[in-house]
Design a protein around this motif. Structure first.
Motif, PDB file in Angstrom:
ATOM      1  N   ASP A  99       9.579   2.707  11.100  1.00 40.18           N
ATOM      2  CA  ASP A  99       9.252   1.399  10.545  1.00 40.18           C
ATOM      3  C   ASP A  99       7.845   1.406   9.970  1.00 40.18           C
ATOM      4  N   VAL A 100       7.696   0.725   8.838  1.00 42.24           N
ATOM      5  CA  VAL A 100       6.404   0.734   8.155  1.00 42.24           C
ATOM      6  C   VAL A 100       5.300   0.145   9.026  1.00 42.24           C
ATOM      7  N   ALA A 101       5.628  -0.807   9.894  1.00 41.86           N
ATOM      8  CA  ALA A 101       4.620  -1.441  10.736  1.00 41.86           C
ATOM      9  C   ALA A 101       4.002  -0.455  11.720  1.00 41.86           C
ATOM     10  N   GLU A 102       4.684   0.665  11.983  1.00 45.58           N
ATOM     11  CA  GLU A 102       4.200   1.643  12.945  1.00 45.58           C
ATOM     12  C   GLU A 102       3.393   2.761  12.281  1.00 45.58           C
ATOM     13  N   LYS A 103       3.280   2.734  10.973  1.00 44.73           N
ATOM     14  CA  LYS A 103       2.603   3.816  10.261  1.00 44.73           C
ATOM     15  C   LYS A 103       1.109   3.544  10.120  1.00 44.73           C
ATOM     16  N   SER A 104       0.331   4.622  10.136  1.00 43.37           N
ATOM     17  CA  SER A 104      -1.094   4.519   9.852  1.00 43.37           C
ATOM     18  C   SER A 104      -1.306   4.491   8.340  1.00 43.37           C
ATOM     19  N   ILE A 105      -2.536   4.194   7.908  1.00 42.90           N
ATOM     20  CA  ILE A 105      -2.843   4.147   6.486  1.00 42.90           C
ATOM     21  C   ILE A 105      -2.585   5.498   5.832  1.00 42.90           C
ATOM     22  N   SER A 106      -2.989   6.580   6.488  1.00 41.92           N
ATOM     23  CA  SER A 106      -2.795   7.907   5.914  1.00 41.92           C
ATOM     24  C   SER A 106      -1.313   8.238   5.763  1.00 41.92           C
ATOM     25  N   GLN A 107      -0.488   7.789   6.711  1.00 39.72           N
ATOM     26  CA  GLN A 107       0.949   8.033   6.624  1.00 39.72           C
ATOM     27  C   GLN A 107       1.582   7.232   5.496  1.00 39.72           C
ATOM     28  N   MET A 108       1.070   6.025   5.257  1.00 41.47           N
ATOM     29  CA  MET A 108       1.625   5.189   4.205  1.00 41.47           C
ATOM     30  C   MET A 108       1.266   5.705   2.815  1.00 41.47           C
ATOM     31  N   LEU A 109       0.129   6.356   2.694  1.00 40.30           N
ATOM     32  CA  LEU A 109      -0.324   6.804   1.380  1.00 40.30           C
ATOM     33  C   LEU A 109       0.434   8.024   0.883  1.00 40.30           C
ATOM     34  N   VAL A 110       1.129   8.723   1.768  1.00 39.33           N
ATOM     35  CA  VAL A 110       1.816   9.966   1.400  1.00 39.33           C
ATOM     36  C   VAL A 110       3.317   9.797   1.595  1.00 39.33           C
ATOM     37  N   VAL A 111       4.098  10.053   0.540  1.00 41.72           N
ATOM     38  CA  VAL A 111       5.555  10.042   0.656  1.00 41.72           C
ATOM     39  C   VAL A 111       6.033  11.406   1.124  1.00 41.72           C
ATOM     40  N   ARG A 112       7.306  11.512   1.463  1.00 43.61           N
ATOM     41  CA  ARG A 112       7.787  12.756   2.065  1.00 43.61           C
ATOM     42  C   ARG A 112       7.854  13.913   1.078  1.00 43.61           C
ATOM     43  N   GLY A 113       8.015  13.628  -0.223  1.00 44.62           N
ATOM     44  CA  GLY A 113       8.012  14.677  -1.247  1.00 44.62           C
ATOM     45  C   GLY A 113       9.246  15.564  -1.204  1.00 44.62           C
ATOM     46  N   PHE A 114       9.165  16.656  -1.953  1.00 38.65           N
ATOM     47  CA  PHE A 114      10.241  17.655  -1.972  1.00 38.65           C
ATOM     48  C   PHE A 114       9.653  18.989  -2.405  1.00 38.65           C
ATOM     49  N   GLY A 115      10.367  20.062  -2.093  1.00 43.60           N
ATOM     50  CA  GLY A 115       9.898  21.397  -2.412  1.00 43.60           C
ATOM     51  C   GLY A 115      10.523  21.949  -3.678  1.00 43.60           C
ATOM     52  N   VAL A 133       0.842  -1.204   0.000  1.00 41.62           N
ATOM     53  CA  VAL A 133       0.000   0.000   0.000  1.00 41.62           C
ATOM     54  C   VAL A 133       0.876   1.253   0.000  1.00 41.62           C
ATOM     55  N   GLY A 134       1.944   1.220   0.797  1.00 38.24           N
ATOM     56  CA  GLY A 134       2.834   2.376   0.860  1.00 38.24           C
ATOM     57  C   GLY A 134       3.553   2.664  -0.440  1.00 38.24           C
ATOM     58  N   ALA A 135       3.711   1.627  -1.280  1.00 38.23           N
ATOM     59  CA  ALA A 135       4.422   1.792  -2.556  1.00 38.23           C
ATOM     60  C   ALA A 135       3.475   2.061  -3.714  1.00 38.23           C
ATOM     61  N   TRP A 136       2.248   2.455  -3.429  1.00 39.87           N
ATOM     62  CA  TRP A 136       1.241   2.576  -4.493  1.00 39.87           C
ATOM     63  C   TRP A 136       1.631   3.607  -5.545  1.00 39.87           C
ATOM     64  N   LEU A 137       2.300   4.673  -5.146  1.00 40.96           N
ATOM     65  CA  LEU A 137       2.715   5.678  -6.123  1.00 40.96           C
ATOM     66  C   LEU A 137       3.755   5.116  -7.092  1.00 40.96           C
ATOM     67  N   GLY A 138       4.655   4.264  -6.578  1.00 42.47           N
ATOM     68  CA  GLY A 138       5.627   3.629  -7.452  1.00 42.47           C
ATOM     69  C   GLY A 138       4.967   2.680  -8.435  1.00 42.47           C
ATOM     70  N   PHE A 139       4.021   1.893  -7.937  1.00 41.86           N
ATOM     71  CA  PHE A 139       3.302   0.983  -8.825  1.00 41.86           C
ATOM     72  C   PHE A 139       2.493   1.756  -9.861  1.00 41.86           C
ATOM     73  N   PHE A 140       1.927   2.886  -9.438  1.00 39.91           N
ATOM     74  CA  PHE A 140       1.164   3.715 -10.382  1.00 39.91           C
ATOM     75  C   PHE A 140       2.080   4.263 -11.471  1.00 39.91           C
TER      76      PHE A 140
END
Length: 454
Positions: A275-291, A218-225
């Motif tokens: 660690d990914v196991a400690e993240k909520s769904i909302s945290q997993m859906l969003v990567v850190r990004g850049f400005g 789920v956390g890698a969904w942007l990569g798969f997309f």
């Protein structure tokens, strides 16, 4: 002194310079310059040929964009999510992190289409993690270099486009044909990686957790997309591979800009080490990004990699012109034709590709040899698409074959491990890749099974 003797002296001289550590670009450039004087070719031909490669080179139009895509995916955190997914699937096996880096290379290759970008991104990201995990730094760097070889086999691939253009083959067919062999290359390297790590006891094991696998997926969904976007656009004809690179760059920029404020809002701080196991769904859906302020530095890094590769490719194309003047193409074509039978021609062609790949990048190898060897192979019954895959798998192996070994140079640059210290462990991967290469050559259905029936 006769011309053959002078050619031999020039070749030995530049080989000696290479052994002294002179950059490959200069080594090939000195050879080209010396041969130009010997053959009384005008020196402005070198400048004109270099300019043509940079301005009219069909394949090079996509190269900077593919490399930039790799850096954007890395900086945004998408590449980290893909590697987390691979590690969650393989971390329970001895050497799981190293094997996960190979799997991440395969996933990343399906977006970048570039061997050097794959090596640079995965190497810079996972090499420090592997060293912390108890792996030998030479093995860690060699793993990144070897994993990058699939960058031009797993579609999309710049070199498949070049080959299809040269031999008038459907590029979409070549892309499809590369899927199974590319996957086999990753699998073969994983086997070699496991054996080395098992022998040396490298790597910390994690428990296999289906929940962790699902969360990382789920956390890698942007990569798969991004992978799906590239493949969908190319296979449906919505855009060309070069346009696909541009679209992917645009997608990564938008994701980076949008995710940065969302990440700060949802997470509140940088969670790269969480660690990914400690993240909520909302945290997993969003990567850190850049400005936007980070974009120039990302682009500069990509430009530096492009600045390494483009001159090497360009001067290699000039080298091809000189070889043509020397009659090398006619000699090679006649020699292969004299072999006679199906397997003799096929394996002789493979040997020639392997030897030339030791000293040249895959693009000039393809430009020089593909138009010579492909018709000869077809004349003895080798299916054109299968030969294309066999040819280009061999060219990709050249990326970790000394003395050229472009991926070894890239891995050395991003990890700080000296080039010659990588050679010991790159040999293990080289053997695995050659074994896969032979299997692909002997079993044509591996290259043609997924092709559409016509």
């Amino acid at each position: 002194m006769s011309d053959p003797a002078i050619i031999t002296l020039i070749s030995l001289g530049v080989t000696f310079l290479f052994m002294l550590g002179v950059p490959v670009f200069l080594v090939i450039g000195y050879w080209v310059l010396g041969m130009s004087f010997l053959l009384e070719m005008p020196l402005d031909n070198i400048g004109a040929a270099l300019a043509d490669v940079f301005t009219d080179g069909f394949a090079l139009l996509a190269m900077p964009l593919f490399i930039l895509t790799g850096d954007l995916i890395n900086r945004s955190g998408i590449a980290r999510r893909l590697s987390d997914f691979a590690y969650s699937c393989l971390g329970w096996i001895r050497g799981g992190l190293a094997m996960a880096s190979l799997g991440a290379c395969g996933l990343f290759a399906a977006i970048s289409g570039s061997n050097s970008a794959t090596t640079a991104t995965i190497g810079s990201m996972l090499h420090p993690e592997m060293v912390k995990g108890g792996y030998d730094e030479r093995f860690s760097a060699a793993t990144a270099a070897a994993g990058g070889t699939v960058g031009i086999i797993i579609p999309p691939s710049i070199i498949f486009i070049v080959y299809g253009f040269l031999l008038n083959l459907p590029i979409s067919d070549l892309f499809v044909a590369g899927i199974i062999p590319g996957t086999m290359m990753v699998g073969g390297m994983m086997v070699a990686c496991f054996l080395v790590c098992w022998k040396n006891g490298w790597g910390y094991l994690i428990a296999l957790s289906p929940l962790r696998v699902i969360k990382t997926a789920v956390g890698a969904w942007l990569g798969f997309f991004a992978i799906g976007l590239v493949l969908w656009g190319i296979y449906t004809g919505k855009f060309s591979p070069t346009e696909a690179a541009g679209v992917t760059v645009g997608f990564c920029v938008i994701v980076g800009f949008l995710c940065l404020p969302l990440h700060r809002l949802i997470v509140g701080k940088d969670d790269r080490d969480k660690d990914v196991a400690e993240k909520s769904i909302s945290q997993m859906l969003v990567v850190r990004g850049f400005g936007p302020l980070e974009l120039p530095s990302i682009t500069m890094r990509s430009a530096q990699i492009t600045g390494i590769l483009a001159p090497l490719i360009a001067v290699s194309v000039v080298m091809q012109q000189i070889l043509s003047v020397l009659g090398a193409q006619e000699v090679i074509g006649g020699f292969v034709t004299s072999m006679g039978g199906y397997h003799a021609v096929l394996f002789t062609s493979m040997a020639i590709v392997f030897v030339l790949g030791m000293v040249l990048e895959s693009l000039p190898v393809t430009i020089i040899l593909a138009p010579i060897l492909a018709p000869v192979a077809h004349s003895v019954g080798v299916e054109p698409v299968q030969f294309a895959v066999v040819f280009l798998v061999g060219a990709s192996i050249g990326f970790i074959t000394p003395p050229y070994g472009l991926n070894l140079y890239v891995a050395s640059g991003v990890t700080g491990v000296p080039y010659f210290r990588l050679l010991r462990y790159s040999l293990v991967y080289l053997i695995a890749l050659i074994a896969v290469w032979i299997i692909v050559a002997l079993v044509p259905v591996l290259s043609t099974a997924l092709l559409p029936q016509r």
